[in-house]
Design an enzyme around this catalytic site. Sequence first.
Site, PDB file in Angstrom:
ATOM      1  N   HIS A 118       0.808  -1.214   0.000  1.00 18.06           N
ATOM      2  CA  HIS A 118       0.000   0.000   0.000  1.00 18.06           C
ATOM      3  C   HIS A 118       0.843   1.266   0.000  1.00 18.06           C
ATOM      4  O   HIS A 118       0.344   2.342   0.335  1.00 18.06           O
ATOM      5  CB  HIS A 118      -0.942  -0.003   1.223  1.00 18.06           C
ATOM      6  CG  HIS A 118      -1.966  -1.094   1.157  1.00 18.06           C
ATOM      7  ND1 HIS A 118      -2.641  -1.544   2.269  1.00 18.06           N
ATOM      8  CD2 HIS A 118      -2.405  -1.842   0.121  1.00 18.06           C
ATOM      9  CE1 HIS A 118      -3.479  -2.518   1.901  1.00 18.06           C
ATOM     10  NE2 HIS A 118      -3.344  -2.723   0.600  1.00 18.06           N
ATOM     11  N   CYS A 147       4.424  19.682  -7.827  1.00 16.92           N
ATOM     12  CA  CYS A 147       5.542  18.850  -8.258  1.00 16.92           C
ATOM     13  C   CYS A 147       6.612  19.710  -8.930  1.00 16.92           C
ATOM     14  O   CYS A 147       6.299  20.531  -9.816  1.00 16.92           O
ATOM     15  CB  CYS A 147       5.036  17.785  -9.243  1.00 16.92           C
ATOM     16  SG  CYS A 147       6.357  16.846 -10.016  1.00 16.92           S
ATOM     17  N   GLY A 187      -1.265  -9.236  12.562  1.00 17.44           N
ATOM     18  CA  GLY A 187      -1.833  -7.913  12.836  1.00 17.44           C
ATOM     19  C   GLY A 187      -2.656  -7.334  11.713  1.00 17.44           C
ATOM     20  O   GLY A 187      -2.621  -6.129  11.456  1.00 17.44           O
ATOM     21  N   SER A 189      -6.730  -7.471   9.943  1.00 18.48           N
ATOM     22  CA  SER A 189      -8.113  -7.939  10.124  1.00 18.48           C
ATOM     23  C   SER A 189      -8.551  -8.793   8.943  1.00 18.48           C
ATOM     24  O   SER A 189      -9.654  -9.325   8.919  1.00 18.48           O
ATOM     25  CB  SER A 189      -9.052  -6.738  10.275  1.00 18.48           C
ATOM     26  OG  SER A 189      -8.956  -5.922   9.100  1.00 18.48           O
ATOM     27  N   ASN A 213      -2.905 -12.521  16.083  1.00 18.12           N
ATOM     28  CA  ASN A 213      -3.863 -11.438  16.235  1.00 18.12           C
ATOM     29  C   ASN A 213      -4.637 -11.699  17.534  1.00 18.12           C
ATOM     30  O   ASN A 213      -5.197 -12.779  17.703  1.00 18.12           O
ATOM     31  CB  ASN A 213      -4.832 -11.434  15.039  1.00 18.12           C
ATOM     32  CG  ASN A 213      -5.665 -10.168  14.984  1.00 18.12           C
ATOM     33  OD1 ASN A 213      -6.032  -9.598  16.017  1.00 18.12           O
ATOM     34  ND2 ASN A 213      -5.944  -9.704  13.777  1.00 18.12           N
ATOM     35  N   PRO A 214      -4.695 -10.675  18.442  1.00 20.62           N
ATOM     36  CA  PRO A 214      -5.445 -10.909  19.698  1.00 20.62           C
ATOM     37  C   PRO A 214      -6.928 -11.170  19.446  1.00 20.62           C
ATOM     38  O   PRO A 214      -7.615 -11.733  20.301  1.00 20.62           O
ATOM     39  CB  PRO A 214      -5.256  -9.611  20.486  1.00 20.62           C
ATOM     40  CG  PRO A 214      -4.200  -8.843  19.799  1.00 20.62           C
ATOM     41  CD  PRO A 214      -4.114  -9.346  18.397  1.00 20.62           C
TER      42      PRO A 214
HETATM   43  P1  OAD Z   1      -7.068  -3.109  10.670  1.00 23.29           P
HETATM   44  O1  OAD Z   1      -7.160  -1.911  11.547  1.00 23.29           O
HETATM   45  O2  OAD Z   1      -8.208  -3.479   9.781  1.00 23.29           O
HETATM   46  O3  OAD Z   1      -6.764  -4.422  11.551  1.00 23.29           O
HETATM   47  C1  OAD Z   1      -5.741  -4.384  12.503  1.00 23.29           C
HETATM   48  C2  OAD Z   1      -5.730  -5.764  13.134  1.00 23.29           C
HETATM   49  O4  OAD Z   1      -4.650  -5.798  14.073  1.00 23.29           O
HETATM   50  C3  OAD Z   1      -7.005  -6.078  13.905  1.00 23.29           C
HETATM   51  O5  OAD Z   1      -7.497  -7.350  13.499  1.00 23.29           O
HETATM   52  C4  OAD Z   1      -6.550  -6.110  15.376  1.00 23.29           C
HETATM   53  O6  OAD Z   1      -7.233  -7.134  16.112  1.00 23.29           O
HETATM   54  C5  OAD Z   1      -5.100  -6.488  15.218  1.00 23.29           C
HETATM   55  N1  OAD Z   1      -4.228  -6.051  16.322  1.00 23.29           N
HETATM   56  C6  OAD Z   1      -4.401  -4.999  17.149  1.00 23.29           C
HETATM   57  N2  OAD Z   1      -3.356  -4.929  18.021  1.00 23.29           N
HETATM   58  C7  OAD Z   1      -2.516  -5.974  17.705  1.00 23.29           C
HETATM   59  C8  OAD Z   1      -1.274  -6.445  18.210  1.00 23.29           C
HETATM   60  N3  OAD Z   1      -0.685  -5.837  19.250  1.00 23.29           N
HETATM   61  N4  OAD Z   1      -0.696  -7.529  17.642  1.00 23.29           N
HETATM   62  C9  OAD Z   1      -1.299  -8.160  16.592  1.00 23.29           C
HETATM   63  N5  OAD Z   1      -2.479  -7.758  16.057  1.00 23.29           N
HETATM   64  C10 OAD Z   1      -3.068  -6.679  16.611  1.00 23.29           C
HETATM   65  O7  OAD Z   1      -5.741  -2.917   9.817  1.00 23.29           O
HETATM   66  P2  OAD Z   1      -5.299  -3.745   8.551  1.00 23.29           P
HETATM   67  O8  OAD Z   1      -5.785  -5.148   8.582  1.00 23.29           O
HETATM   68  O9  OAD Z   1      -3.829  -3.547   8.392  1.00 23.29           O
HETATM   69  O10 OAD Z   1      -5.512  -0.037   3.359  1.00 23.29           O
HETATM   70  O11 OAD Z   1      -6.032  -2.955   7.365  1.00 23.29           O
HETATM   71  C11 OAD Z   1      -5.709  -3.339   6.048  1.00 23.29           C
HETATM   72  C12 OAD Z   1      -5.857  -2.159   5.180  1.00 23.29           C
HETATM   73  O12 OAD Z   1      -7.164  -1.590   5.368  1.00 23.29           O
HETATM   74  C13 OAD Z   1      -4.922  -1.011   5.480  1.00 23.29           C
HETATM   75  O13 OAD Z   1      -3.658  -1.207   4.921  1.00 23.29           O
HETATM   76  C14 OAD Z   1      -5.642   0.123   4.784  1.00 23.29           C
HETATM   77  C15 OAD Z   1      -7.062  -0.191   5.181  1.00 23.29           C
HETATM   78  O14 OAD Z   1      -7.948   0.098   4.150  1.00 23.29           O
HETATM   79  C16 OAD Z   1      -5.167   1.097   2.653  1.00 23.29           C
HETATM   80  O15 OAD Z   1      -4.906   2.131   3.221  1.00 23.29           O
HETATM   81  C17 OAD Z   1      -5.168   0.899   1.176  1.00 23.29           C
END
Ligand code: OAD
Length: 251
Positions: A118, A147, A187, A189, A213-214
Amino acid sequence: MISQNLVKRLREAHKIVVMTGAGVSAESGVPTFRDAQTGLWAKYDPTELASPEAFARQPKLVWDWYKWRYGLVTAVSPNPAHYALAEMAHLVPHFTLITQNIDNLHQIAGSEGVIELHGNIRRTKCSAKGHIFPGWPDDTAVQPPLCAVCGSPMRPDVVWFGESLPRHELEAATTATLQADVFFSVGTSSQVYPAAALTVEAIKKGATVIEINPHPTPLTPHVTFSLAAPAGEVLPQLLAEVWERAAVATA
Ligand code: OAD
């Protein structure tokens, strides 16, 4: 938490692929993507700000929002999860790190060759031709700055909703995933595709898939091992249990 079966699988692993999401940076103090927005930005829905349409409509608002996020990520440091992944790369024959995060914390922790699905908030690019610039041109009279090459408004070098992922990075991530015998999902979702499709591919091809993932995700029922703990705790434990302890055993 860490079974002997998992230890054995990891010691035998030849090609390990790790895909991370915002949760790996949570213990560094970076809000996960679906955390509630804080302060000034509480009233905005990120999915509205992180889009080409929002930038076309209100370029300065979007620029300021990313400048706020840039300030957040440049004020924090990698946590033990980032360092453990940087270390793991040196302990296995083949290691690939894929991230959905734009915070650059893996690179600061020492990971190399990170596949950024991303983009990266540390870089900006022009919105017309994609001319890349390291860092953020600040205190310019015009916001967003224009730019220096083609004069179009600058934007962060990150993927917005509705935009396709960088082709080279997605191809590299897919190739590595299809060759992996162990795939970590850390980490995330697992709600956003095509990134989440990589985990699905690993499951379908029969790799050992480990989710850290918790909280449960839609893919939790389908993975081989689900470690329901913070990444900053369980990744260092894994390194000690699987590799460093092994090193002691063979010393
Ligand atoms: P999310 O905010 O959707 O999910 C974060 C995940 O991390 C959740 O499932 C939490 O349970 C988990 N979590 C929280 N604390 C944690 C820890 N200490 N250790 C392990 N896991 C933990 O974020 P992403 O899944 O990264 O895309 O979201 C994916 C994409 O959605 C992002 O990159 C963004 C968004 O749209 C773009 O910006 C294109």
